[in-house]
Design a protein around this motif. Structure first.
Motif, PDB file in Angstrom:
ATOM      1  N   ASN A  15       0.840  -1.200   0.000  1.00 11.55           N
ATOM      2  CA  ASN A  15       0.000   0.000   0.000  1.00 11.55           C
ATOM      3  C   ASN A  15       0.877   1.252   0.000  1.00 11.55           C
ATOM      4  O   ASN A  15       0.845   2.048   0.944  1.00 11.55           O
ATOM      5  CB  ASN A  15      -0.935   0.000   1.199  1.00 11.55           C
TER       6      ASN A  15
ATOM      7  N   ALA B 299       0.637   4.006  -1.533  1.00 10.29           N
ATOM      8  CA  ALA B 299      -0.084   5.273  -1.538  1.00 10.29           C
ATOM      9  C   ALA B 299      -0.296   5.806  -0.126  1.00 10.29           C
ATOM     10  O   ALA B 299      -0.378   7.023   0.078  1.00 10.29           O
ATOM     11  CB  ALA B 299      -1.430   5.108  -2.243  1.00 10.29           C
ATOM     12  N   LYS B 300      -0.376   4.892   0.862  1.00 11.38           N
ATOM     13  CA  LYS B 300      -0.504   5.297   2.267  1.00 11.38           C
ATOM     14  C   LYS B 300       0.793   5.036   3.026  1.00 11.38           C
ATOM     15  O   LYS B 300       0.780   4.916   4.250  1.00 11.38           O
ATOM     16  CB  LYS B 300      -1.670   4.562   2.929  1.00 11.38           C
ATOM     17  N   ARG B 301       1.897   4.961   2.295  1.00 11.70           N
ATOM     18  CA  ARG B 301       3.217   4.696   2.883  1.00 11.70           C
ATOM     19  C   ARG B 301       3.189   3.438   3.755  1.00 11.70           C
ATOM     20  O   ARG B 301       3.832   3.342   4.768  1.00 11.70           O
ATOM     21  CB  ARG B 301       3.719   5.911   3.667  1.00 11.70           C
TER      22      ARG B 301
ATOM     23  N   GLY C  76       7.122   1.069  -2.841  1.00 12.11           N
ATOM     24  CA  GLY C  76       7.112   2.508  -2.670  1.00 12.11           C
ATOM     25  C   GLY C  76       8.344   3.051  -1.987  1.00 12.11           C
ATOM     26  O   GLY C  76       9.331   2.343  -1.780  1.00 12.11           O
TER      27      GLY C  76
END
Length: 267
Positions: free
Chosen positions: A32, A34-36, A67
């Motif tokens: 995930n 995008a939410k670190r 990420g």
């Protein structure tokens, strides 16, 4: 970073966690970015499930994240009055009895406990932020290889909480009481150079080389016979709790088992 397991069918893939297995190496990926790779009770339940479904052929488990950040800690929604839908909020937990709070936190901790099982060696590949629960998840593993942009921090105390996801024991073991206390209470960042010097990380490499460095370490770990690795890991883990004389005895007993096994003599 390119995913080392991108061509493998996942054994498990849900709640921001993916497990793939390639013979003796399992890769657990936080998915995930995008939410670190923020953590939630659902993610913890899935991480605990990973430990239960690992095939017996697995000898090395790699924990990595997609990420720029390994994990920035708890999902901030958990700090809101309403919490995460379908999950108890912090306020709900606080209203419970001591036994209920203890049971709830013990359940969360299960995501962090299986990484040190004697039958596997776990490696955390850590880049960017590893904060709070993210720091504790990296500490749950046996070994840590970090990118040169890593930033560890234990922020629970600054939020009025304590680190409760099994991170305090390995932190003290790795860096000692005084530095562990200072890291936790100040909440400051520990970067790559200090992490290696203090014993938090085994190796620091440029971010683009992180996956390759972890693969090389995993290959080196697989070079030794499995039973010898299991016995050695158990000896080293137990050394923290044993006296010098007890450790000597444990070494003798372990070596007797290895000699009999190599000679084909049953006990």
């Amino acid at each position: 970073m390119a995913s080392p397991d991108q061509d493998l069918a996942p054994v498990l893939d849900k709640d921001g966690v993916r497990l793939t297995v390639d013979d003796a190496i399992a890769t657990v990926t936080l998915t995930n970015p995008a939410k670190r790779n923020a953590q939630s009770p659902a993610l913890w339940r899935t991480l605990a499930e990973v430990g239960r479904v690992l095939p017996g052929s697995v000898r090395v488990v790699v924990l990595r994240a997609e990420g720029k950040s390994f994990s920035a800690g708890l999902d901030r929604q958990m700090f809101t009055p309403e919490g995460i839908e379908g999950e108890p909020s912090f306020t709900d937990l606080a209203r419970g009895s001591d036994a209920e709070i203890d049971t709830a936190i013990a359940g969360f901790q299960e995501a962090f406990t299986w990484w040190r099982r004697s039958d596997i060696v776990s490696i955390a590949a850590v880049q960017g932020h590893a904060i709070g629960a993210g720091f504790q998840l990296a500490l749950a593993c046996d070994l840590r290889v970090v990118a040169d942009d890593v930033q560890f921090a234990m922020r629970e105390t600054s939020l009025g909480l304590v680190p409760d996801l099994t991170g305090t024991h390995p932190l003290v073991t790795l860096v000692g009481y005084a530095r562990a206390l200072e890291i936790c209470v100040t909440g400051r960042f520990v970067r790559a150079e200090e992490a290696v010097a203090a014993g938090l990380a085994n190796l620091a490499v440029p971010a683009g080389q992180l996956d390759d460095a972890v693969r090389d370490l995993a290959s080196a770990l697989l070079a030794a016979p499995r039973d010898a690795v299991i016995e050695t890991k158990a000896l080293i883990l137990g050394a923290q709790e044993r006296t010098y004389e007890e450790q000597r005895a444990a070494e003798r007993a372990a070596q007797a088992r290895r000699l009999r096994d190599l000679a084909g003599i049953g006990e």
